[in-house]
Write a protein that holds these residues in place. Structure first.
Motif, PDB file in Angstrom:
ATOM      1  N   GLU A  38       7.532  -8.258  33.954  1.00 15.87           N
ATOM      2  CA  GLU A  38       6.658  -8.927  32.998  1.00 15.87           C
ATOM      3  C   GLU A  38       5.528  -9.654  33.730  1.00 15.87           C
ATOM      4  O   GLU A  38       5.745 -10.360  34.711  1.00 15.87           O
ATOM      5  N   GLY A  39       4.310  -9.459  33.233  1.00 15.11           N
ATOM      6  CA  GLY A  39       3.145 -10.107  33.810  1.00 15.11           C
ATOM      7  C   GLY A  39       2.735  -9.565  35.163  1.00 15.11           C
ATOM      8  O   GLY A  39       2.042 -10.260  35.914  1.00 15.11           O
ATOM      9  N   MET A  40       3.122  -8.336  35.488  1.00 11.76           N
ATOM     10  CA  MET A  40       2.775  -7.770  36.796  1.00 11.76           C
ATOM     11  C   MET A  40       1.260  -7.634  36.922  1.00 11.76           C
ATOM     12  O   MET A  40       0.546  -7.414  35.947  1.00 11.76           O
ATOM     13  N   ILE A  41       0.790  -7.813  38.151  1.00 14.23           N
ATOM     14  CA  ILE A  41      -0.640  -7.744  38.452  1.00 14.23           C
ATOM     15  C   ILE A  41      -0.907  -6.511  39.298  1.00 14.23           C
ATOM     16  O   ILE A  41      -0.267  -6.301  40.333  1.00 14.23           O
ATOM     17  N   LEU A  42      -1.860  -5.710  38.852  1.00 19.36           N
ATOM     18  CA  LEU A  42      -2.324  -4.556  39.617  1.00 19.36           C
ATOM     19  C   LEU A  42      -3.606  -4.990  40.316  1.00 19.36           C
ATOM     20  O   LEU A  42      -4.620  -5.244  39.667  1.00 19.36           O
ATOM     21  N   ASP A  43      -3.546  -5.045  41.623  1.00 20.89           N
ATOM     22  CA  ASP A  43      -4.645  -5.612  42.404  1.00 20.89           C
ATOM     23  C   ASP A  43      -5.761  -4.597  42.618  1.00 20.89           C
ATOM     24  O   ASP A  43      -5.516  -3.421  42.908  1.00 20.89           O
TER      25      ASP A  43
END
Length: 344
Positions: A38-43
């Motif tokens: 949940e809330g993962m960030i793809l940089d």
């Protein structure tokens, strides 16, 4: 109207990269892996400065773009991601996105294309995987550090690189999940160096020469692991990896004690061997001298006090009490006495 707007967005996605192909630089960042959560960030953070013209996110399994950002026209999202995707925009050249309300349908390969002027495009591929599907990765560290818990430690990003450094990022790797978490980025801008920190666990220092270091205070067990420094230059991307091992304070003290014992024992052993060597050399020297004397008796050093018989006891008779007595003569004293008589 909605269909016309979507067609316009797709046209932008297809045509914008072509506009920058001529006379621009196209660079691709190293691939990264993110665990589905949940809330993962793809940089997708561009390492150079300039003007951001558009950011597009696509997914390999989808024919339509996942998300598009344009400074003038705003944002647009694919229907299944609408309301769940948000552009982070920590800096002017940041095209990273966060995804909420995640499902297993979000697993897959994502491609970020960040268009800038006048440098060109910056692209990066990110793989989103389930934790159960990931396998531990093996990394050979360039530097190994050992620290005791509750101590302080500084991790320096040291790398001999070619070209001008545009951005330096430091991240902690999760080898079990095959993912990484960005701690901070140091970016060179026209007005100076800009530092962006994403993790409050340590303090990051970034100098004007793009020298980055991570200072950890009161180290805990969870600080152990792999840290990677990524240098984005005009010649490409280079990385260096640091392995930090943490030990309880008493274990490290015991390790130091054993090290001192081993060093002391080694010094004693060396001293004992030196004594044995000197003793053996002296014995060999004495044996060689005794052997030379046996071979050449004439070379034996004479004692000036060596006794000599003045009279031949075999030819001249002596008293019975004087036969067994030996007469000693100091020849040097006799000669000196004769000389004194002649002078008189």
């Amino acid at each position: 109207m909605v269909a016309v707007q979507k067609d316009y967005w797709y046209f932008l996605v297809l045509m914008m990269p072509l506009c920058f192909l001529k006379g621009s630089v196209q660079m691709k960042a190293p691939e990264s892996t993110v665990t589905l959560r949940e809330g993962m960030i793809l940089d997708c953070l561009c390492p150079w400065t300039g003007q951001l013209t558009m950011v597009s996110w696509t997914k390999k399994s989808l024919s339509q773009p996942v998300a598009i950002y344009h400074p003038q026209y705003g944002t647009n999202f694919e229907s299944s991601y609408d309301g769940r995707v948000e552009f982070v925009k920590t800096t002017q050249m940041d095209g990273s996105i966060s995804i909420s309300n995640v499902t297993e349908d979000d697993i897959g390969q994502y491609h970020c294309s960040l268009q800038t002027y006048p440098q060109g495009s910056w692209t990066k591929d990110t793989f989103v995987e389930k934790k159960a599907m990931t396998t531990p990765i093996s990394i050979q560290p360039d530097t190994k550090l050992v620290a005791a818990e509750n101590d302080n430690l500084t991790i320096k990003c040291d790398l001999v690189h070619n070209g001008e450094v545009l951005q330096v990022s430091i991240e902690k790797l999760n080898t079990e999940e095959g993912s990484s978490n960005i701690i901070a980025t140091c970016q060179m801008l026209d007005e100076g160096v800009e530092l962006n920190e994403y993790d409050s666990r340590g303090r990051v220092n970034c100098s004007d020469a793009m020298e980055v270091s991570l200072h950890l205070t009161s180290i805990i067990k969870e600080d152990a692991g792999f840290y990677r420094c990524n240098f984005s230059t005009d010649a490409g991307v280079q990385s260096t990896t640091v392995l930090l091992t943490t030990l309880p304070a008493q274990d490290l003290q015991g390790l130091h004690y054993m090290l001192y014992v081993y060093i002391g024992g080694g010094l004693v052993a060396v001293a004992f061997l030196m004594i044995l060597l000197v003793t053996w050399l002296n014995r060999m020297k004495r044996k060689r001298e005794d052997y030379r004397i046996k071979l050449h008796p004439a070379k034996r050093q004479r004692n000036p006090y060596d006794h000599g018989c003045v009279y031949d006891r075999m030819k001249k008779g002596t008293k019975s009490g004087a036969r067994d007595k030996e007469i000693y003569v100091n020849f040097q004293i006799v000669r000196a006495h004769k000389k004194q008589k002649q002078k008189r």
